[in-house]
Design a protein around this motif. Structure first.
Motif, PDB file in Angstrom:
ATOM      1  N   ILE A 247       0.970   5.474  -0.839  1.00  0.00           N
ATOM      2  CA  ILE A 247       1.960   5.724   0.225  1.00  0.00           C
ATOM      3  C   ILE A 247       1.894   4.622   1.290  1.00  0.00           C
ATOM      4  O   ILE A 247       2.922   4.176   1.800  1.00  0.00           O
ATOM      5  CB  ILE A 247       1.790   7.141   0.790  1.00  0.00           C
ATOM      6  CG1 ILE A 247       2.226   8.122  -0.316  1.00  0.00           C
ATOM      7  CG2 ILE A 247       2.614   7.361   2.056  1.00  0.00           C
ATOM      8  CD1 ILE A 247       1.963   9.552  -0.070  1.00  0.00           C
ATOM      9  N   TYR A 248       0.685   4.144   1.592  1.00  0.00           N
ATOM     10  CA  TYR A 248       0.565   2.987   2.491  1.00  0.00           C
ATOM     11  C   TYR A 248       1.420   1.835   1.949  1.00  0.00           C
ATOM     12  O   TYR A 248       2.204   1.227   2.677  1.00  0.00           O
ATOM     13  CB  TYR A 248      -0.901   2.563   2.602  1.00  0.00           C
ATOM     14  CG  TYR A 248      -1.120   1.330   3.460  1.00  0.00           C
ATOM     15  CD1 TYR A 248      -1.281   1.432   4.835  1.00  0.00           C
ATOM     16  CD2 TYR A 248      -1.158   0.052   2.890  1.00  0.00           C
ATOM     17  CE1 TYR A 248      -1.480   0.304   5.628  1.00  0.00           C
ATOM     18  CE2 TYR A 248      -1.353  -1.084   3.666  1.00  0.00           C
ATOM     19  CZ  TYR A 248      -1.515  -0.947   5.036  1.00  0.00           C
ATOM     20  OH  TYR A 248      -1.696  -2.072   5.818  1.00  0.00           O
ATOM     21  N   SER A 249       1.293   1.582   0.641  1.00  0.00           N
ATOM     22  CA  SER A 249       2.012   0.434   0.066  1.00  0.00           C
ATOM     23  C   SER A 249       3.518   0.695  -0.024  1.00  0.00           C
ATOM     24  O   SER A 249       4.308  -0.235  -0.132  1.00  0.00           O
ATOM     25  CB  SER A 249       1.437   0.050  -1.300  1.00  0.00           C
ATOM     26  OG  SER A 249       1.731   1.065  -2.238  1.00  0.00           O
ATOM     27  N   ASP A 250       3.937   1.972   0.033  1.00  0.00           N
ATOM     28  CA  ASP A 250       5.375   2.259   0.121  1.00  0.00           C
ATOM     29  C   ASP A 250       5.932   1.796   1.466  1.00  0.00           C
ATOM     30  O   ASP A 250       7.121   1.519   1.606  1.00  0.00           O
ATOM     31  CB  ASP A 250       5.633   3.775   0.042  1.00  0.00           C
ATOM     32  CG  ASP A 250       5.478   4.308  -1.379  1.00  0.00           C
ATOM     33  OD1 ASP A 250       5.494   3.500  -2.319  1.00  0.00           O
ATOM     34  OD2 ASP A 250       5.327   5.542  -1.521  1.00  0.00           O
ATOM     35  N   ILE A 251       5.062   1.771   2.487  1.00  0.00           N
ATOM     36  CA  ILE A 251       5.539   1.580   3.857  1.00  0.00           C
ATOM     37  C   ILE A 251       5.207   0.196   4.413  1.00  0.00           C
ATOM     38  O   ILE A 251       5.987  -0.393   5.147  1.00  0.00           O
ATOM     39  CB  ILE A 251       4.939   2.695   4.758  1.00  0.00           C
ATOM     40  CG1 ILE A 251       5.490   4.061   4.311  1.00  0.00           C
ATOM     41  CG2 ILE A 251       5.239   2.469   6.236  1.00  0.00           C
ATOM     42  CD1 ILE A 251       4.901   5.254   5.011  1.00  0.00           C
ATOM     43  N   LEU A 252       4.035  -0.323   4.071  1.00  0.00           N
ATOM     44  CA  LEU A 252       3.547  -1.536   4.738  1.00  0.00           C
ATOM     45  C   LEU A 252       2.959  -2.542   3.760  1.00  0.00           C
ATOM     46  O   LEU A 252       2.282  -2.156   2.798  1.00  0.00           O
ATOM     47  CB  LEU A 252       2.402  -1.159   5.690  1.00  0.00           C
ATOM     48  CG  LEU A 252       2.729  -0.573   7.048  1.00  0.00           C
ATOM     49  CD1 LEU A 252       1.429  -0.153   7.729  1.00  0.00           C
ATOM     50  CD2 LEU A 252       3.449  -1.578   7.916  1.00  0.00           C
ATOM     51  N   LEU A 253       3.177  -3.825   4.077  1.00  0.00           N
ATOM     52  CA  LEU A 253       2.421  -4.877   3.393  1.00  0.00           C
ATOM     53  C   LEU A 253       1.123  -5.114   4.160  1.00  0.00           C
ATOM     54  O   LEU A 253       0.068  -5.372   3.590  1.00  0.00           O
ATOM     55  CB  LEU A 253       3.271  -6.151   3.335  1.00  0.00           C
ATOM     56  CG  LEU A 253       2.660  -7.371   2.656  1.00  0.00           C
ATOM     57  CD1 LEU A 253       2.286  -7.057   1.211  1.00  0.00           C
ATOM     58  CD2 LEU A 253       3.624  -8.548   2.700  1.00  0.00           C
ATOM     59  N   GLY A 254       1.210  -5.007   5.479  1.00  0.00           N
ATOM     60  CA  GLY A 254       0.012  -5.180   6.312  1.00  0.00           C
ATOM     61  C   GLY A 254       0.434  -5.370   7.751  1.00  0.00           C
ATOM     62  O   GLY A 254       1.617  -5.268   8.084  1.00  0.00           O
ATOM     63  N   VAL A 255      -0.570  -5.635   8.613  1.00  0.00           N
ATOM     64  CA  VAL A 255      -0.320  -5.842  10.040  1.00  0.00           C
ATOM     65  C   VAL A 255      -0.427  -7.334  10.343  1.00  0.00           C
ATOM     66  O   VAL A 255      -1.225  -8.044   9.720  1.00  0.00           O
ATOM     67  CB  VAL A 255      -1.345  -5.009  10.859  1.00  0.00           C
ATOM     68  CG1 VAL A 255      -1.435  -5.465  12.298  1.00  0.00           C
ATOM     69  CG2 VAL A 255      -0.959  -3.536  10.816  1.00  0.00           C
TER      70      VAL A 255
END
Ligand code: PLP
Length: 377
Positions: A247-255
């Motif tokens: 789910i993290y990877s659904d939303i973000l590549l990174g900061v």
């Protein structure tokens, strides 16, 4: 920023929007005081951090930021391997990822009451049913077995917002053991941890030793006046059994590496004395609030032990919303406490919360106005 008409205040953040453009904003819990000399030096060197962020691999900067931040908080046993701490743009983003992950496996969550309402809202928004756990019950003795067998997760904010109550190491251990016995997830939001040395013990070691499945949301955003350049850090046990990484990877590549480099530098400055100075600053601002309101009939401070960067003020007679209306006529914006009590809003009816991470002068001016309002009947 979304602007909201005064009549449309469905949650605490909508109250906070109304304050954002006022010089007398004592509403939101983000840090807005002036930079310390050490922090100013870091900001003066932003072009150097920018160049570093362009040139070095992001993973190196990220791991240095994590190391500096966790070390500052006494969180020595954090998982340092790449990909084990998920950096997000804010703790609410971490919370949304956690809530969505939980909803894949869990139906009900036991959540501390009161607490910041967006935690309840994001859990409910992802279809989870909530069971309130009062703070006294949480900090007192073991939680009832019937409660633990009816939920898939216990969620605790420590230090809590708005009360500042910290889950002591032995209480965390026992709670984690109970969660392990019931095979349920223990989730913590430690966003205000930096302010209270009582929360600077190694939470992950306690959780790991107890053998429970655990998730912690850390937050660099409440400590330093970095104009909302901050990160929420989502940390979890290897056996979590939830689709957190997907789910993290659904939303973000990174900061952004620039934000991570800033966090690293602010953490190092804090470790070299900046954190002790910040604690003294918040203590001073708290004493200014208590002194300015001393002797006003019916006024009390429900959280005498709190070290957090917020302070609740309770009063008899009027509601927090009525006091808010009167304050805003003088361009002062505090936060009515009703919505912290997400299961029983009337419990928070006669309180406002004041942000202490503000420069002392406007804070004092705002609290003088609050005194006048509370004295006028
Ligand atoms: C305990 C707690 N967690 C999370 C948040 C959300 O923080 P952010 O607005 O940086 O996402 C807040 C906001 O005040 C909070 O009090």
């Amino acid at each position: 920023m979304v602007t909201t008409e005064p009549q449309l205040k469905e949650n605490l953040t909508q109250w906070e929007y109304l304050a954002l453009n006022s010089e007398l904003n004592i509403a939101d819990g983000h840090a807005r005081q002036a930079l310390s000399p050490g922090q100013q030096k870091i900001v003066n060197e932003l072009p150097v951090l920018w160049a570093e962020s362009e040139q070095r691999p992001v993973q190196q900067i990220e791991s240095e930021a994590h190391q500096a931040y966790f070390t500052l908080l006494g969180q020595h046993s954090y998982p340092a391997q790449p990909g084990r701490v998920l950096s997000c743009y804010s703790s609410s983003v971490s919370m949304e990822i956690l809530a969505r992950s939980l909803s894949a496996a869990v139906g009900k969550v036991a959540l501390v009451h009161p607490t910041f309402d967006n935690i309840a809202d994001l859990l409910r928004g992802n279809g989870l049913e909530l069971v309130p756990v009062e703070e006294d019950a949480l900090h007192g003795a073991d939680l009832p077995a019937e409660l633990l067998s009816s939920v898939g997760c216990v969620f605790v904010t420590t230090p809590n917002n708005p009360t500042g109550r910290v889950l002591a190491e032995e209480r965390l251990r026992r709670l984690a053991e109970q969660c392990a016995e019931h095979g349920i997830v223990l989730a913590l939001d430690t966003s205000f941890r930096g302010f209270d040395a009582a929360a600077h013990y190694d939470h992950y070691a306690v959780l790991q030793e107890a053998g429970c499945r655990w998730v912690v949301i850390e937050d660099t955003g409440k400590l330093w006046p970095t104009l909302d350049l901050k990160a929420g850090l989502l940390v979890f046990s290897e056996d979590i059994g939830l689709p957190v990484e997907k789910i993290y990877s659904d939303i973000l590549l990174g900061v952004s590496p620039l934000i991570l480099a800033l966090i690293r530098e602010f953490s190092r400055d804090a470790a070299e004395g900046g954190l002790a100075d910040l604690h003294a600053f918040i203590l001073h601002n708290r004493s200014v609030v208590r002194r300015t309101l001393a002797g006003v009939e019916g006024v009390s401070f429900p959280d005498p032990e709190s070290r957090s960067s917020v302070e609740r003020v309770a009063f008899a007679g009027r509601t927090g919303t009525e006091v808010w209306e009167e304050l805003q006529r003088h361009h002062v914006f505090a936060l009515p406490c009703r919505q912290f009590h997400w299961a029983e809003p009337s419990d928070g009816d006669h309180m406002v919360r004041i942000a202490l991470a503000r420069s002392t002068e406007p804070l004092e001016q705002s609290v003088q106005v609050l005194r006048t309002v509370l004295e006028t009947r």
